[in-house]
Design a protein around this motif. Structure first.
Motif, PDB file in Angstrom:
ATOM      1  N   GLN A  54       0.792  -1.238   0.000  1.00  0.00           N
ATOM      2  CA  GLN A  54       0.000   0.000   0.000  1.00  0.00           C
ATOM      3  C   GLN A  54       0.820   1.281   0.000  1.00  0.00           C
ATOM      4  OE1 GLN A  54      -2.627  -0.688   3.364  1.00  0.00           O
ATOM      5  NE2 GLN A  54      -4.127  -1.695   2.046  1.00  0.00           N
ATOM      6  N   ASN A  55       2.103   1.183   0.273  1.00  0.00           N
ATOM      7  CA  ASN A  55       2.935   2.373   0.264  1.00  0.00           C
ATOM      8  C   ASN A  55       3.418   2.654  -1.161  1.00  0.00           C
ATOM      9  OD1 ASN A  55       5.790   3.653   0.327  1.00  0.00           O
ATOM     10  ND2 ASN A  55       4.932   4.141   2.337  1.00  0.00           N
ATOM     11  N   PRO A  56       3.104   3.828  -1.721  1.00  0.00           N
ATOM     12  CA  PRO A  56       3.493   4.122  -3.110  1.00  0.00           C
ATOM     13  C   PRO A  56       4.993   4.036  -3.347  1.00  0.00           C
ATOM     14  CG  PRO A  56       1.921   5.755  -2.305  1.00  0.00           C
ATOM     15  CD  PRO A  56       2.331   4.933  -1.121  1.00  0.00           C
ATOM     16  N   GLY A  57       5.774   4.513  -2.370  1.00  0.00           N
ATOM     17  CA  GLY A  57       7.224   4.453  -2.526  1.00  0.00           C
ATOM     18  C   GLY A  57       7.729   3.027  -2.601  1.00  0.00           C
ATOM     19  N   ASN A  58       7.148   2.137  -1.792  1.00  0.00           N
ATOM     20  CA  ASN A  58       7.551   0.731  -1.827  1.00  0.00           C
ATOM     21  C   ASN A  58       7.221   0.094  -3.166  1.00  0.00           C
ATOM     22  OD1 ASN A  58       8.653   0.624   0.754  1.00  0.00           O
ATOM     23  ND2 ASN A  58       6.752  -0.047   1.719  1.00  0.00           N
ATOM     24  N   LEU A  59       5.997   0.312  -3.657  1.00  0.00           N
ATOM     25  CA  LEU A  59       5.622  -0.307  -4.925  1.00  0.00           C
ATOM     26  C   LEU A  59       6.477   0.251  -6.063  1.00  0.00           C
ATOM     27  CD1 LEU A  59       3.900  -2.268  -6.473  1.00  0.00           C
ATOM     28  CD2 LEU A  59       2.167  -0.484  -6.744  1.00  0.00           C
ATOM     29  N   GLY A  60       6.692   1.562  -6.062  1.00  0.00           N
ATOM     30  CA  GLY A  60       7.520   2.146  -7.108  1.00  0.00           C
ATOM     31  C   GLY A  60       8.928   1.586  -7.097  1.00  0.00           C
ATOM     32  N   THR A  61       9.491   1.410  -5.910  1.00  0.00           N
ATOM     33  CA  THR A  61      10.841   0.854  -5.790  1.00  0.00           C
ATOM     34  C   THR A  61      10.879  -0.595  -6.246  1.00  0.00           C
ATOM     35  OG1 THR A  61      11.333   2.345  -3.960  1.00  0.00           O
ATOM     36  CG2 THR A  61      12.760   0.427  -4.198  1.00  0.00           C
ATOM     37  N   ILE A  62       9.844  -1.358  -5.936  1.00  0.00           N
ATOM     38  CA  ILE A  62       9.760  -2.751  -6.400  1.00  0.00           C
ATOM     39  C   ILE A  62       9.743  -2.798  -7.927  1.00  0.00           C
ATOM     40  CG2 ILE A  62       8.233  -4.768  -6.531  1.00  0.00           C
ATOM     41  CD1 ILE A  62       7.492  -4.184  -3.579  1.00  0.00           C
ATOM     42  N   ILE A  63       8.971  -1.913  -8.544  1.00  0.00           N
ATOM     43  CA  ILE A  63       8.899  -1.869 -10.013  1.00  0.00           C
ATOM     44  C   ILE A  63      10.267  -1.528 -10.597  1.00  0.00           C
ATOM     45  CG2 ILE A  63       7.900  -0.631 -11.981  1.00  0.00           C
ATOM     46  CD1 ILE A  63       5.346  -0.271 -10.193  1.00  0.00           C
ATOM     47  N   ARG A  76       6.593   8.254  -9.774  1.00  0.00           N
ATOM     48  CA  ARG A  76       7.858   8.937  -9.474  1.00  0.00           C
ATOM     49  C   ARG A  76       8.879   7.973  -8.881  1.00  0.00           C
ATOM     50  NH1 ARG A  76       4.471  13.107  -7.749  1.00  0.00           N
ATOM     51  NH2 ARG A  76       4.809  12.685  -5.543  1.00  0.00           N
ATOM     52  N   SER A  77       8.434   7.127  -7.957  1.00  0.00           N
ATOM     53  CA  SER A  77       9.358   6.182  -7.309  1.00  0.00           C
ATOM     54  C   SER A  77       9.889   5.149  -8.292  1.00  0.00           C
ATOM     55  CB  SER A  77       8.654   5.474  -6.149  1.00  0.00           C
ATOM     56  OG  SER A  77       8.277   6.387  -5.146  1.00  0.00           O
ATOM     57  N   ALA A  78       9.096   4.808  -9.294  1.00  0.00           N
ATOM     58  CA  ALA A  78       9.527   3.813 -10.285  1.00  0.00           C
ATOM     59  C   ALA A  78      10.582   4.367 -11.234  1.00  0.00           C
ATOM     60  CB  ALA A  78       8.330   3.302 -11.068  1.00  0.00           C
ATOM     61  N   MET A  79      10.735   5.687 -11.278  1.00  0.00           N
ATOM     62  CA  MET A  79      11.801   6.328 -12.067  1.00  0.00           C
ATOM     63  C   MET A  79      11.810   5.889 -13.530  1.00  0.00           C
ATOM     64  SD  MET A  79      13.466   8.350  -9.968  1.00  0.00           S
ATOM     65  CE  MET A  79      15.117   8.576 -10.599  1.00  0.00           C
ATOM     66  N   GLY A  80      10.635   5.816 -14.138  1.00  0.00           N
ATOM     67  CA  GLY A  80      10.545   5.477 -15.555  1.00  0.00           C
ATOM     68  C   GLY A  80      10.417   3.998 -15.843  1.00  0.00           C
ATOM     69  N   SER A  81      10.634   3.137 -14.832  1.00  0.00           N
ATOM     70  CA  SER A  81      10.626   1.691 -15.082  1.00  0.00           C
ATOM     71  C   SER A  81       9.247   1.154 -15.434  1.00  0.00           C
ATOM     72  CB  SER A  81      11.183   0.942 -13.864  1.00  0.00           C
ATOM     73  OG  SER A  81      12.580   1.130 -13.773  1.00  0.00           O
ATOM     74  N   ILE A  82       8.188   1.863 -15.061  1.00  0.00           N
ATOM     75  CA  ILE A  82       6.839   1.406 -15.388  1.00  0.00           C
ATOM     76  C   ILE A  82       6.609   1.426 -16.902  1.00  0.00           C
ATOM     77  CG2 ILE A  82       5.638   3.637 -15.271  1.00  0.00           C
ATOM     78  CD1 ILE A  82       3.474   2.096 -13.592  1.00  0.00           C
ATOM     79  N   PHE A  83       7.482   2.127 -17.632  1.00  0.00           N
ATOM     80  CA  PHE A  83       7.391   2.167 -19.089  1.00  0.00           C
ATOM     81  C   PHE A  83       8.283   1.124 -19.756  1.00  0.00           C
ATOM     82  CE2 PHE A  83       6.892   6.665 -17.622  1.00  0.00           C
ATOM     83  CZ  PHE A  83       5.515   6.683 -17.721  1.00  0.00           C
ATOM     84  N   HIS A  84       9.020   0.354 -18.954  1.00  0.00           N
ATOM     85  CA  HIS A  84       9.946  -0.638 -19.504  1.00  0.00           C
ATOM     86  C   HIS A  84       9.413  -2.064 -19.410  1.00  0.00           C
ATOM     87  CE1 HIS A  84      13.369   2.351 -18.287  1.00  0.00           C
ATOM     88  NE2 HIS A  84      12.638   2.800 -19.290  1.00  0.00           N
ATOM     89  N   ILE A  85       8.629  -2.352 -18.377  1.00  0.00           N
ATOM     90  CA  ILE A  85       8.090  -3.703 -18.182  1.00  0.00           C
ATOM     91  C   ILE A  85       6.592  -3.616 -17.896  1.00  0.00           C
ATOM     92  CG2 ILE A  85      10.282  -4.634 -17.328  1.00  0.00           C
ATOM     93  CD1 ILE A  85       9.129  -4.480 -14.485  1.00  0.00           C
ATOM     94  N   PRO A  86       5.834  -4.675 -18.211  1.00  0.00           N
ATOM     95  CA  PRO A  86       4.402  -4.650 -17.893  1.00  0.00           C
ATOM     96  C   PRO A  86       4.170  -4.609 -16.377  1.00  0.00           C
ATOM     97  CG  PRO A  86       4.891  -6.347 -19.516  1.00  0.00           C
ATOM     98  CD  PRO A  86       6.208  -5.873 -18.983  1.00  0.00           C
ATOM     99  N   VAL A  87       3.336  -3.685 -15.946  1.00  0.00           N
ATOM    100  CA  VAL A  87       2.891  -3.606 -14.555  1.00  0.00           C
ATOM    101  C   VAL A  87       1.373  -3.628 -14.607  1.00  0.00           C
ATOM    102  CG1 VAL A  87       2.968  -2.322 -12.397  1.00  0.00           C
ATOM    103  CG2 VAL A  87       4.927  -2.236 -13.953  1.00  0.00           C
TER     104      VAL A  87
END
Length: 256
Positions: free
Chosen positions: A115-124, A151-162
């Motif tokens: 549930q923490n956005p920073g955690n999920l973004g970092t995982i991605i 923001r936490s994913a730092m662009g990675s959400i555009f590299h792999i399917p989430v």
């Protein structure tokens, strides 16, 4: 195009994209900052508009008819950050089909009520770094298009399917049909992470920050392991746990 009023209908719609309900009703989300916008421009994601403030001076390789310039004070009103970088993209939410994502010889992540956005973004972001095939979210995890996740994913959400998953049975059954073993971490497990072959054909479930993996998922899980800790901390942050698991998975691939 230049827009100067916060009463403009397009500006109103953009402001609403801070809300999950409005994101999914419109099929749109936004990303902020030059780096994130550059990443989405390089991706296959469909961009509806790029919004820039009047003081943004960098060149943008994009359709001029869909670049919207707004005053600085208006940009601050639609931004989700305290100190905006004066550029954002309005992007279509992609559609993914499980049968095109799930196959053999890959590694997957399942985020269970993270549930923490920073955690999920970092995982991605970590999943992207270790070449995970896809990240799935289940059981009321934070929305994958939440601005803080982006923001936490730092662009990675555009590299792999989430992908946010509503039908957990369908996800798990497709993983099983592709001979993907499903593992989770458990502080009470008898075996350590290095006792398992996790180089490939594996999906890791990472659970809620406070409660861990939901017991309702036990029927799908093929094995549980713990990470050796010799210090005094009771547990690890979920994004750190994911990083360690993915590192060990890659280490096993590299030593073959």
């Amino acid at each position: 195009m230049i827009i100067t009023s916060d009463k403009n209908e397009l500006i109103k719609k953009i402001k609403k994209l801070n809300n999950k309900k409005d994101r999914y009703e419109s099929g749109l989300f936004f990303v902020e900052g030059r780096n994130n916008v550059n990443e989405v421009l390089k991706s296959k994601f469909s961009i509806r508009y790029i919004i820039i403030s009047e003081n943004y001076n960098n060149n943008i390789d994009f359709d001029l008819n869909r670049i919207i310039k707004v005053p600085d004070n208006l940009f601050k009103k639609i931004s989700d950050t305290v100190t905006p970088q004066n550029i954002m993209a309005i992007v279509r939410i992609p559609r993914y089909e499980l049968n095109t994502i799930i196959d053999k010889n890959n590694v997957y992540i399942i985020a269970d009520e993270v549930q923490n956005p920073g955690n999920l973004g970092t995982i991605i972001r970590t999943a992207d770094a270790f070449k995970v095939r896809a990240v799935f979210t289940i059981n009321n995890s934070v929305d994958i298009y939440n601005p803080k996740v982006i923001r936490s994913a730092m662009g990675s959400i555009f590299h792999i399917p989430v992908v946010n998953i509503d039908d957990i049975d369908e996800l798990m059954n497709r993983l099983k049909k592709s001979c993907i073993k499903i593992y989770s971490t458990d502080l009470k497990a008898d075996q350590y992470i290095f006792d398992f072959k996790i180089s490939n054909n594996v999906a890791f479930i990472f659970g809620n920050e406070a409660k861990g993996v939901n017991p309702m998922l036990n029927g799908y899980i093929d094995g549980k392991f713990k990470i050796p800790m010799t210090g005094n901390a009771e547990s690890l942050n979920v994004s750190i746990t994911a990083s360690i698991c993915l590192y060990e998975s890659q280490r096993q691939r590299l030593i073959k």
